[in-house]
Design an enzyme around this catalytic site. Sequence first.
Site, PDB file in Angstrom:
ATOM      1  N   THR A   7       0.854  -1.195   0.000  1.00 32.38           N
ATOM      2  CA  THR A   7       0.000   0.000   0.000  1.00 32.38           C
ATOM      3  C   THR A   7       0.883   1.237   0.000  1.00 32.38           C
ATOM      4  OG1 THR A   7      -1.735   1.217   1.194  1.00 32.38           O
ATOM      5  CG2 THR A   7      -0.152   0.047   2.559  1.00 32.38           C
ATOM      6  N   LYS A  12      -3.502   3.635   6.440  1.00 33.88           N
ATOM      7  CA  LYS A  12      -3.949   2.240   6.414  1.00 33.88           C
ATOM      8  C   LYS A  12      -2.880   1.347   7.044  1.00 33.88           C
ATOM      9  CE  LYS A  12      -6.778   2.050   2.199  1.00 33.88           C
ATOM     10  NZ  LYS A  12      -7.011   1.269   0.972  1.00 33.88           N
ATOM     11  N   ASP A  65      -8.657  -3.052  -0.324  1.00 36.68           N
ATOM     12  CA  ASP A  65      -9.467  -2.084  -1.040  1.00 36.68           C
ATOM     13  C   ASP A  65     -10.691  -1.773  -0.193  1.00 36.68           C
ATOM     14  OD1 ASP A  65      -9.319  -0.666  -3.652  1.00 36.68           O
ATOM     15  OD2 ASP A  65     -11.400  -1.322  -3.715  1.00 36.68           O
ATOM     16  N   PHE A 141      -7.840   9.844   7.628  1.00 35.70           N
ATOM     17  CA  PHE A 141      -7.732  10.203   6.211  1.00 35.70           C
ATOM     18  C   PHE A 141      -9.103  10.052   5.544  1.00 35.70           C
ATOM     19  CE2 PHE A 141      -7.982   6.053   3.988  1.00 35.70           C
ATOM     20  CZ  PHE A 141      -7.938   5.200   5.077  1.00 35.70           C
ATOM     21  N   HIS A 170     -14.073  -1.160   9.615  1.00 40.55           N
ATOM     22  CA  HIS A 170     -14.137  -2.142   8.533  1.00 40.55           C
ATOM     23  C   HIS A 170     -12.768  -2.787   8.309  1.00 40.55           C
ATOM     24  CE1 HIS A 170     -12.895   1.779   7.310  1.00 40.55           C
ATOM     25  NE2 HIS A 170     -12.697   1.477   6.040  1.00 40.55           N
TER      26      HIS A 170
HETATM   27  P1  IMP Z   1      -8.903   2.643  -1.416  1.00 42.97           P
HETATM   28  O1  IMP Z   1      -9.185   2.509  -2.881  1.00 42.97           O
HETATM   29  O2  IMP Z   1      -9.003   1.355  -0.681  1.00 42.97           O
HETATM   30  O3  IMP Z   1      -7.646   3.377  -1.107  1.00 42.97           O
HETATM   31  O4  IMP Z   1     -10.063   3.507  -0.749  1.00 42.97           O
HETATM   32  C1  IMP Z   1     -10.898   4.313  -1.502  1.00 42.97           C
HETATM   33  C2  IMP Z   1     -11.197   5.604  -0.800  1.00 42.97           C
HETATM   34  O5  IMP Z   1     -12.102   5.341   0.251  1.00 42.97           O
HETATM   35  C3  IMP Z   1     -10.003   6.285  -0.184  1.00 42.97           C
HETATM   36  O6  IMP Z   1      -9.431   7.199  -1.054  1.00 42.97           O
HETATM   37  C4  IMP Z   1     -10.597   6.993   0.994  1.00 42.97           C
HETATM   38  O7  IMP Z   1     -11.025   8.249   0.578  1.00 42.97           O
HETATM   39  C5  IMP Z   1     -11.803   6.147   1.340  1.00 42.97           C
HETATM   40  N1  IMP Z   1     -11.522   5.293   2.487  1.00 42.97           N
HETATM   41  C6  IMP Z   1     -11.176   3.993   2.504  1.00 42.97           C
HETATM   42  N2  IMP Z   1     -11.006   3.560   3.763  1.00 42.97           N
HETATM   43  C7  IMP Z   1     -11.232   4.624   4.553  1.00 42.97           C
HETATM   44  C8  IMP Z   1     -11.183   4.819   5.945  1.00 42.97           C
HETATM   45  O8  IMP Z   1     -10.857   3.938   6.758  1.00 42.97           O
HETATM   46  N3  IMP Z   1     -11.495   6.058   6.364  1.00 42.97           N
HETATM   47  C9  IMP Z   1     -11.830   7.074   5.524  1.00 42.97           C
HETATM   48  N4  IMP Z   1     -11.878   6.950   4.219  1.00 42.97           N
HETATM   49  C10 IMP Z   1     -11.574   5.729   3.734  1.00 42.97           C
END
Ligand code: IMP
Length: 192
Positions: A7, A12, A65, A141, A170
């Site tokens: 990552t 994360k 993801d 974030f 989650h």
């Molecule tokens: P990713 O593709 O897994 O990086 O997540 C997609 C988007 O969801 C990220 O850019 C964050 O904006 C949002 N996101 C995912 N997990 C979280 C979290 O734990 N807190 C807040 N936003 C999250």
Amino acid sequence: MALIFATGNRHKFKEASELASKYGLELEMRDVNYEEIQADELEEIARHGAEKACALLGRPCFVEDAGLFVRALSDFPGPYSSYVFRTIGNEGLLKLMVGVSDRRAEFRSVVAYCEPSSGPMSFEGKVQGSVALEARGSRGFGFDPIFTPRGASGRTFAEMAIDEKNKFSHRAKSIEGLLKWYLRKSGGRLEK
Ligand code: IMP
């Protein structure tokens, strides 16, 4: 040898590392530039990413993801969360929710682990909650300032330290699924 979390997101990584240390495991962060597909299911995106990252590293690793699924918006932004956050951000999402009384939402996370010799295994985690009326808090974030998990007295993820977010999140659930499975499989030893 540490277990690799592929990552580029240090938030994360910190959340996952704090959990892993409770299981006596060490994680290593590797910002692997693997090709990410766009798909309607987080599981498909994560499994594909794990295979790509593992092939590039030549070592066992996992990817994650995640997405925010807002009920009144028919589960938008869901798997498109990254794009939506980059474009309209928290303010834009709050604007879409003006006048919407049903604020229920769910964060979902899928972790996929892969070894060079075998296909991916995946683990899901979910947390139910709601979209706050305004952004609050400066930690974390992404959508953290506008998501309040159920049972947290209206506090947003951005108002919590990592160990508190991990009690609800989650990601904590999906990562714990992986860690428990991994420890059973390896008898506590890390794969080379
Ligand atoms: P990713 O593709 O897994 O990086 O997540 C997609 C988007 O969801 C990220 O850019 C964050 O904006 C949002 N996101 C995912 N997990 C979280 C979290 O734990 N807190 C807040 N936003 C999250």
